[in-house]
Design an enzyme around this catalytic site. Structure first.
Site, short mmCIF file in Angstrom:
data_model
loop_
_atom_site.label_atom_id
_atom_site.label_comp_id
_atom_site.label_asym_id
_atom_site.label_seq_id
_atom_site.Cartn_x
_atom_site.Cartn_y
_atom_site.Cartn_z
N PHE A 19 -0.17 2.08 0.24
CA PHE A 19 -0.25 3.18 1.22
C PHE A 19 1.03 3.27 2.07
O PHE A 19 1.76 4.28 2.02
CB PHE A 19 -1.51 2.95 2.07
CG PHE A 19 -1.50 3.56 3.44
CD1 PHE A 19 -1.22 4.92 3.60
CD2 PHE A 19 -1.77 2.79 4.57
CE1 PHE A 19 -1.21 5.49 4.88
CE2 PHE A 19 -1.76 3.36 5.83
CZ PHE A 19 -1.47 4.71 5.99
N ASP B 204 2.26 -5.07 -7.93
CA ASP B 204 1.40 -5.47 -9.06
C ASP B 204 0.24 -4.50 -9.25
O ASP B 204 -0.63 -4.73 -10.09
CB ASP B 204 0.90 -6.91 -8.89
CG ASP B 204 -0.13 -7.05 -7.77
OD1 ASP B 204 -0.36 -6.06 -7.04
OD2 ASP B 204 -0.71 -8.14 -7.64
N LEU B 205 0.22 -3.44 -8.46
CA LEU B 205 -0.79 -2.37 -8.55
C LEU B 205 -2.21 -2.89 -8.35
O LEU B 205 -3.17 -2.31 -8.87
CB LEU B 205 -0.66 -1.60 -9.88
CG LEU B 205 0.73 -1.02 -10.16
CD1 LEU B 205 0.72 -0.22 -11.47
CD2 LEU B 205 1.20 -0.11 -9.01
N GLY C 36 -2.40 -0.88 -4.87
CA GLY C 36 -1.55 0.31 -4.91
C GLY C 36 -1.71 1.04 -6.24
O GLY C 36 -2.45 0.60 -7.12
N ALA D 241 4.04 -6.21 0.48
CA ALA D 241 3.00 -6.64 -0.46
C ALA D 241 2.09 -7.65 0.21
O ALA D 241 2.54 -8.58 0.87
CB ALA D 241 3.64 -7.26 -1.71
N TYR E 79 -7.39 -13.54 6.82
CA TYR E 79 -6.31 -12.54 6.74
C TYR E 79 -5.37 -12.70 7.93
O TYR E 79 -4.14 -12.76 7.76
CB TYR E 79 -6.91 -11.11 6.73
CG TYR E 79 -5.86 -10.03 6.90
CD1 TYR E 79 -4.98 -9.71 5.87
CD2 TYR E 79 -5.73 -9.34 8.11
CE1 TYR E 79 -4.00 -8.74 6.03
CE2 TYR E 79 -4.76 -8.36 8.28
CZ TYR E 79 -3.89 -8.06 7.23
OH TYR E 79 -2.93 -7.10 7.41
N LYS F 235 -1.35 -13.84 8.15
CA LYS F 235 -0.28 -13.05 8.76
C LYS F 235 0.47 -13.87 9.82
O LYS F 235 1.66 -13.67 10.03
CB LYS F 235 -0.85 -11.76 9.35
CG LYS F 235 -1.22 -10.74 8.28
CD LYS F 235 0.03 -10.27 7.54
CE LYS F 235 -0.24 -9.31 6.43
NZ LYS F 235 0.98 -8.87 5.74
N ASP G 267 -13.78 -9.01 12.96
CA ASP G 267 -13.16 -7.84 13.60
C ASP G 267 -12.83 -8.16 15.06
O ASP G 267 -13.64 -8.78 15.76
CB ASP G 267 -14.11 -6.65 13.58
CG ASP G 267 -13.98 -5.83 12.30
OD1 ASP G 267 -13.09 -6.15 11.49
OD2 ASP G 267 -14.77 -4.88 12.13
P1 NAD Z 1 -1.91 -1.52 0.54
O1 NAD Z 1 -2.99 -2.36 -0.07
O2 NAD Z 1 -1.94 -0.07 0.26
O3 NAD Z 1 -0.48 -2.09 0.15
C1 NAD Z 1 -0.25 -3.40 -0.31
C2 NAD Z 1 0.48 -3.29 -1.63
O4 NAD Z 1 0.83 -4.59 -2.08
C3 NAD Z 1 -0.37 -2.66 -2.73
O5 NAD Z 1 0.36 -1.63 -3.37
C4 NAD Z 1 -0.66 -3.82 -3.68
O6 NAD Z 1 -0.84 -3.38 -5.02
C5 NAD Z 1 0.57 -4.66 -3.47
N1 NAD Z 1 0.39 -6.07 -3.82
C6 NAD Z 1 -0.65 -6.89 -3.53
N2 NAD Z 1 -0.44 -8.11 -4.03
C7 NAD Z 1 0.77 -8.07 -4.64
C8 NAD Z 1 1.53 -9.03 -5.36
N3 NAD Z 1 1.09 -10.28 -5.55
N4 NAD Z 1 2.72 -8.65 -5.85
C9 NAD Z 1 3.19 -7.39 -5.70
N5 NAD Z 1 2.50 -6.43 -5.04
C10 NAD Z 1 1.30 -6.78 -4.52
O7 NAD Z 1 -1.95 -1.79 2.11
P2 NAD Z 1 -1.06 -1.18 3.30
O8 NAD Z 1 -2.01 -0.71 4.31
O9 NAD Z 1 -0.03 -0.25 2.77
O10 NAD Z 1 -0.39 -2.50 3.85
C11 NAD Z 1 1.00 -2.78 3.73
C12 NAD Z 1 1.31 -3.99 4.58
O11 NAD Z 1 1.05 -3.70 5.95
C13 NAD Z 1 0.49 -5.23 4.25
O12 NAD Z 1 1.31 -6.37 4.39
C14 NAD Z 1 -0.59 -5.23 5.32
O13 NAD Z 1 -1.10 -6.51 5.55
C15 NAD Z 1 0.20 -4.69 6.50
N6 NAD Z 1 -0.63 -4.07 7.53
C16 NAD Z 1 -1.23 -2.87 7.31
C17 NAD Z 1 -1.99 -2.29 8.33
C18 NAD Z 1 -2.66 -0.96 8.16
O14 NAD Z 1 -3.24 -0.47 9.14
N7 NAD Z 1 -2.61 -0.31 7.01
C19 NAD Z 1 -2.15 -2.97 9.55
C20 NAD Z 1 -1.54 -4.20 9.72
C21 NAD Z 1 -0.75 -4.73 8.73
#
Ligand code: NAD
Length: 305
Positions: free
Chosen positions: A8, A31-32, A35, A72, A138, A142, A268
């Site tokens: 995302f 690694d999809l 995603g 990721a 989680y 982090k 939460d």
């Molecule tokens: P997301 O799940 O859409 O993106 C994570 C991506 O990482 C995915 O495309 C997934 O396929 C890929 N991935 C997972 N394991 C992998 C691996 N071993 N190798 C390669 N790719 C891998 O989630 P997001 O919301 O886009 O989150 C992106 C980052 O932001 C993450 O680190 C998440 O923890 C952090 N984050 C997001 C939010 C939020 O509100 N969306 C809040 C806090 C932190």
């Protein structure tokens, strides 16, 4: 190079980076697992399908990169409660692998942490000097992410910056699965004419940040090679309860919506609101997209599906 670039935030970032004339090429390593390749449609980013846990692949991709944005992860609190070790492997060990690849080449790194690290700390707004008290695997993973990045910065002089994202929302954020975030879940349910599920009383608060704002900051951080010795909150101190979010959405959609309450979820946090002073000192002149506008953009994207 963007790890998690087909996710995302990652795919929104690839779109932003490929629109900047000073950036020649963008590679997404993903690694999809959560995603999707289709998220990169219409960008000029190149997708390399594979895991950050694959050392050789990671070394190859980092070797060709001037800078790395590490997104990721196995995101989501409930997912980590279901399988803590898997979250640890990707989020903590995976981050260490990215760090080692960057260290070998002295590559600038921007990495994603999360507001969940504040956990049970009840002070508001959350400023980066507060302790971290994770409430879930989680959140703990982090804390590991940001600690390892900052340790590589001080021990090896790695140029690095860690952001704590709060609740990011916007186009490409999926709904319709057990671990979906609140904004896409609400938009999806409302557009289907179904009740919105609220865990607990709905008075828990969050600091929602539109993804377009987040990726502009990330792109600026990469282009200016910004580094900082502490994690930096990437949110703007707008505190909205989950029930208020539902009302904003009803207004955006001009629909009456029904709410169904379920038991609060384990892990939460109760309240969230960022202190944005460190962010504003590093990135001057920032203008965040307001919630009403961000929700309209999100609804427009859902309607286009
Ligand atoms: P997301 O799940 O859409 O993106 C994570 C991506 O990482 C995915 O495309 C997934 O396929 C890929 N991935 C997972 N394991 C992998 C691996 N071993 N190798 C390669 N790719 C891998 O989630 P997001 O919301 O886009 O989150 C992106 C980052 O932001 C993450 O680190 C998440 O923890 C952090 N984050 C997001 C939010 C939020 O509100 N969306 C809040 C806090 C932190």
């Amino acid at each position: 190079m963007v790890t998690g670039g087909a996710g995302f935030i990652g795919a929104n970032l690839c779109r932003e980076l490929t629109s900047r004339p000073s950036i020649g090429k963008v590679v997404a390593l993903d690694d999809l697992s959560t995603g999707a390749a289709v998220n990169l449609a219409g960008t000029n980013a190149e997708l390399v399908e594979g895991s950050i846990l694959d050392r050789d692949l990671l070394d190859d991709v980092v070797a060709g990169a001037d800078a790395v944005v590490h997104l990721a992860a196995r995101p989501s609190v409930p997912r980590s409660l279901a399988d803590p070790l898997a979250s640890h492997e990707v989020n903590a060990t995976g981050t260490m692998r990215v760090l080692e690849a960057c260290r070998r080449r002295h590559t600038h790194l921007v990495a994603a942490s999360s507001s969940s690290v504040y956990g049970s700390v009840s002070d508001l707004p959350k400023h980066e000097g507060l302790p971290t008290r994770p409430l879930s695997p989680y959140a703990a993973s982090k804390v590991a992410t940001e600690s390892y990045v900052l340790a590589h910065q001080s021990a090896f002089g790695l140029p690095a910056l860690v952001f704590r994202f709060f609740n990011v929302y916007g186009p490409l954020q999926p709904a319709g699965h057990a671990y979906a975030a609140v904004v896409p879940s609400f938009v999806d349910a409302a557009l289907r004419g179904e009740p919105l599920t609220v865990f607990g009383d709905g008075h828990q608060t969050r600091d929602f940040t539109y993804v377009g704002t987040v990726v502009r900051v990330l792109a600026d951080a990469v282009l200016r090679r910004v580094t900082y010795a502490n994690p930096v909150n990437l949110a703007f101190g707008t505190r909205v309860s989950v029930l208020e979010l539902a009302h904003h959405l009803a207004k955006t959609l001009e629909l009456a919506i029904e709410i169904r309450h379920e038991a609060p979820r384990r892990g939460d946090v109760r309240d969230s609101q960022a202190d944005d002073s460190a962010l504003r000192s590093l990135f001057t002149g920032l203008a965040a997209v307001p919630l009403e506008q961000g929700l309209s953009e999100t609804v427009r994207w859902f309607r286009s599906l």
